[in-house]
Motif scaffolding. Structure first.
Motif, mmCIF file in Angstrom:
data_model
loop_
_atom_site.group_PDB
_atom_site.id
_atom_site.type_symbol
_atom_site.label_atom_id
_atom_site.label_comp_id
_atom_site.label_asym_id
_atom_site.label_seq_id
_atom_site.Cartn_x
_atom_site.Cartn_y
_atom_site.Cartn_z
ATOM 1 N N THR A 24 0.089 -2.404 3.807
ATOM 2 C CA THR A 24 -0.469 -3.726 3.631
ATOM 3 C C THR A 24 -0.379 -4.425 2.217
ATOM 4 O O THR A 24 -0.086 -3.638 1.279
ATOM 5 C CB THR A 24 -2.168 -3.477 3.782
ATOM 6 N N ILE A 69 1.657 -6.123 6.520
ATOM 7 C CA ILE A 69 0.450 -6.655 6.928
ATOM 8 C C ILE A 69 -0.376 -7.240 5.853
ATOM 9 O O ILE A 69 -0.373 -6.639 4.623
ATOM 10 C CB ILE A 69 -0.467 -5.763 7.456
ATOM 11 N N LEU A 70 -0.771 -8.450 6.086
ATOM 12 C CA LEU A 70 -1.720 -9.193 5.203
ATOM 13 C C LEU A 70 -3.032 -9.574 5.813
ATOM 14 O O LEU A 70 -2.998 -10.009 6.792
ATOM 15 C CB LEU A 70 -1.227 -10.875 4.807
ATOM 16 N N GLU A 71 -3.976 -8.881 5.320
ATOM 17 C CA GLU A 71 -5.331 -8.677 6.283
ATOM 18 C C GLU A 71 -5.898 -9.953 6.424
ATOM 19 O O GLU A 71 -5.803 -10.837 5.479
ATOM 20 C CB GLU A 71 -6.288 -7.712 5.541
ATOM 21 N N THR A 127 -0.908 -7.100 -0.867
ATOM 22 C CA THR A 127 -1.935 -7.317 -1.773
ATOM 23 C C THR A 127 -1.498 -8.194 -2.894
ATOM 24 O O THR A 127 -0.690 -7.964 -3.550
ATOM 25 C CB THR A 127 -2.892 -6.385 -2.376
ATOM 26 N N SER A 132 0.789 -1.113 0.093
ATOM 27 C CA SER A 132 -0.054 0.043 0.029
ATOM 28 C C SER A 132 0.846 1.273 -0.069
ATOM 29 O O SER A 132 0.467 2.243 -0.598
ATOM 30 C CB SER A 132 -0.907 -0.014 1.182
#
Length: 169
Positions: A158, A136-138, A160, A72
């Protein structure tokens, strides 16, 4: 495994790769059982940065995929490792490790900045992967999402994966 050959996939390998992936994940409880479709979708989208096969006795017994990921913060040059698939009868014999080491070496020659992986923290730690709070990987427990930086620092943001990871057929 002195007669193990690791090489890049070629078009003649595609059907065998799908079979290896399907068999490798068949009994995995955490699997969505769509990993073979993910690899095919990555290939169709020209997003399969590295696709390696492991060959024993002229048969493909393993496969590893690496594809670009987005962060991100906008930083470029990061990739995701996986899926990694080894036929069940050849698992736990070092084939996956050989594929991973070969892929990481290739990524470094691609001027990659780093690589992320979703998987067993103890296994991937052997290659230098570690959970980092910056990435972070949601919807995933943090300890299972690990990163390896080829530079001195980690980006923040984040992560993706490519939209091909949503493939279901």
């Amino acid at each position: 495994m002195h007669n193990l050959l690791i090489r890049s996939e070629n078009p003649a390998d595609h059907a065998a790769i799908s079979q290896v992936i399907e068999q490798a994940f068949q009994k995995q409880l955490y699997s969505s059982h769509n990993e073979q479709f993910i690899v095919t979708a990555l290939r169709k989208a020209n997003a399969l940065t590295i696709s390696l096969v492991a060959i024993l006795n002229q048969h493909i017994v393993g496969h590893l995929a690496i594809s670009p990921v987005e962060i991100s913060s906008g930083v470029q040059g990061w990739y995701g490792l996986g899926p990694v698939a080894i036929l069940p009868e050849w698992q736990l014999q070092g084939i996956g490790s050989a594929l991973i080491q070969s892929a990481l070496n290739q990524l470094k020659t691609h001027a990659a900045k780093g690589c992320v992986v979703l998987g067993d923290p103890d296994f991937y730690a052997e290659f230098g992967f570690k959970a980092v709070s910056e990435l972070i990987l949601e919807h995933v427990p943090a300890q299972y999402f690990q990163a390896l930086s080829f530079e001195e620092k980690f980006p923040q943001g984040t992560v993706t994966y490519h939209e091909a990871f949503n493939a279901s057929s």
